[in-house]
Design a protein around this motif. Structure first.
Motif, PDB file in Angstrom:
ATOM      1  N   ASP A   5     -30.216  46.274   3.043  1.00  0.00           N
ATOM      2  CA  ASP A   5     -29.249  45.190   3.190  1.00  0.00           C
ATOM      3  C   ASP A   5     -29.451  44.187   2.060  1.00  0.00           C
ATOM      4  N   MET A   6     -28.465  43.318   1.877  1.00  0.00           N
ATOM      5  CA  MET A   6     -28.504  42.408   0.742  1.00  0.00           C
ATOM      6  C   MET A   6     -28.205  40.968   1.151  1.00  0.00           C
ATOM      7  N   LEU A   7     -28.956  40.073   0.580  1.00  0.00           N
ATOM      8  CA  LEU A   7     -28.704  38.631   0.665  1.00  0.00           C
ATOM      9  C   LEU A   7     -27.785  38.309  -0.498  1.00  0.00           C
ATOM     10  N   ILE A   8     -26.589  37.768  -0.205  1.00  0.00           N
ATOM     11  CA  ILE A   8     -25.563  37.721  -1.233  1.00  0.00           C
ATOM     12  C   ILE A   8     -24.825  36.386  -1.264  1.00  0.00           C
ATOM     13  N   LEU A   9     -24.587  35.927  -2.458  1.00  0.00           N
ATOM     14  CA  LEU A   9     -23.652  34.836  -2.726  1.00  0.00           C
ATOM     15  C   LEU A   9     -22.604  35.399  -3.665  1.00  0.00           C
ATOM     16  N   GLY A  10     -21.399  35.643  -3.141  1.00  0.00           N
ATOM     17  CA  GLY A  10     -20.340  36.209  -3.957  1.00  0.00           C
ATOM     18  C   GLY A  10     -19.658  35.143  -4.780  1.00  0.00           C
ATOM     19  N   GLY A  11     -19.521  35.375  -6.070  1.00  0.00           N
ATOM     20  CA  GLY A  11     -18.861  34.378  -6.902  1.00  0.00           C
ATOM     21  C   GLY A  11     -19.116  34.600  -8.371  1.00  0.00           C
ATOM     22  N   SER A  12     -18.651  33.663  -9.162  1.00  0.00           N
ATOM     23  CA  SER A  12     -18.849  33.709 -10.609  1.00  0.00           C
ATOM     24  C   SER A  12     -19.310  32.324 -11.075  1.00  0.00           C
ATOM     25  N   PRO A  13     -20.606  32.015 -11.157  1.00  0.00           N
ATOM     26  CA  PRO A  13     -21.650  33.023 -10.916  1.00  0.00           C
ATOM     27  C   PRO A  13     -22.004  33.147  -9.437  1.00  0.00           C
TER      28      PRO A  13
END
Length: 288
Positions: free
Chosen positions: A210-218
């Motif tokens: 599983d992944m700890l994620i912050l979606g975005g740019s950046p």
């Protein structure tokens, strides 16, 4: 033996010195020193063998051949190896990791944080004869599969519009597979993964991979690389990450809790500092 005797002598001297200055925390000091000595096996070359389970915890059970088992036993470079950028220079900060994964870093600079995890997942599917499952969305939302790419289909991109056309000969080789991954690195990232992947809403359901994620740019993303549990059902995890600039994938320390490091006690919607990045509202996701 001389090295061992020297280490014992140094530790004993430190304990006696601290005891003279402040006798109250002696048990805590001994415990902390013991943890720091036994947490990491410097001669070991996999994630699971590099880091010991904390006292009272045992490694969670996963089926042999599963993605979780694959990640847990991922090969590491020798202890002390440095994080290397795509241009072969050393990353400026080397204090946040305890292991470097055997994941080559392309010199084109494209294999950044999300890309490195896409590669690891794709290589697992390749190695386990599940090649037809390899595929990810571009940030535009268009799905790009290895099977179509291998048949010669290539994307034509016009703004947010993407169409696929057969413009190349069929090629199912490993070298063409890595060209496909380079295409994903160009048009996919944390934002596309955040939109595409299954969201984990229960912290007790977290598992390796599983992944700890912050979606975005950046944005940023790290992967849960090992798991231990205790009799109360509490879980701790190890984390791995790539980074920007593209660099060695590495097993990170827990810089906020030296006694627990490198293990993490993960929470949903929490502030979780990971190496040189902080997730302020932690969200988790899983590959489909």
């Amino acid at each position: 033996m001389r090295k061992v005797a020297l280490i014992v002598l140094i530790i004993t001297t430190l304990i006696l010195l601290v005891y003279k200055l402040s006798p109250q925390p002696i048990n805590q000091l001994v415990s902390t020193i013991s943890k720091s000595i036994s947490a990491v096996n410097k001669d070991s070359l996999t994630i699971a063998s590099r880091v010991n389970a904390p006292k009272g915890f045992r490694r969670a059970t996963y089926a042999k051949g599963s993605f979780q088992d694959y990640i847990r036993h991922y090969k590491l470079k020798p202890f002390g190896s440095k994080i290397i950028n795509y241009d072969t220079s050393e990353y400026y900060w080397q204090k946040g990791h305890i292991g470097i994964l055997e994941v080559p870093v392309p010199k084109n600079g494209l294999q950044q944080c999300a890309d490195a995890l896409i590669r690891i997942r794709s290589e697992y599917l390749w190695d386990n004869n599940r090649k037809d499952e390899i595929g990810f969305n571009f940030t535009s939302g268009h799905y790009c599969s290895w099977s179509k790419y291998a048949k010669g289909f290539r994307p034509k991109i016009n703004g947010n519009k993407v169409t696929f056309h057969k413009t190349a000969t069929s090629d199912y080789s490993k070298s063409n597979f890595y060209k496909y991954l380079n295409l994903l690195y160009t048009y996919s990232g944390t934002l596309s993964l955040y939109q595409e992947l299954k969201t984990i809403t229960n912290v007790e359901a977290l598992q390796i991979g599983d992944m700890l994620i912050l979606g975005g740019s950046p944005g940023h993303i790290v992967m849960l690389a090992d798991q231990v549990t205790n009799n109360k059902g509490e879980n701790l995890f190890l984390l791995i990450q790539g980074n920007t600039p593209a660099q060695s994938v590495h097993l990170v320390k827990n810089l906020e809790d030296n006694a627990l490091s490198p293990w993490y006690d993960l929470k949903l919607n929490a502030v979780i500092p990971v190496s040189n990045f902080t997730f302020y509202n932690s969200k988790f996701a899983r590959f489909k």
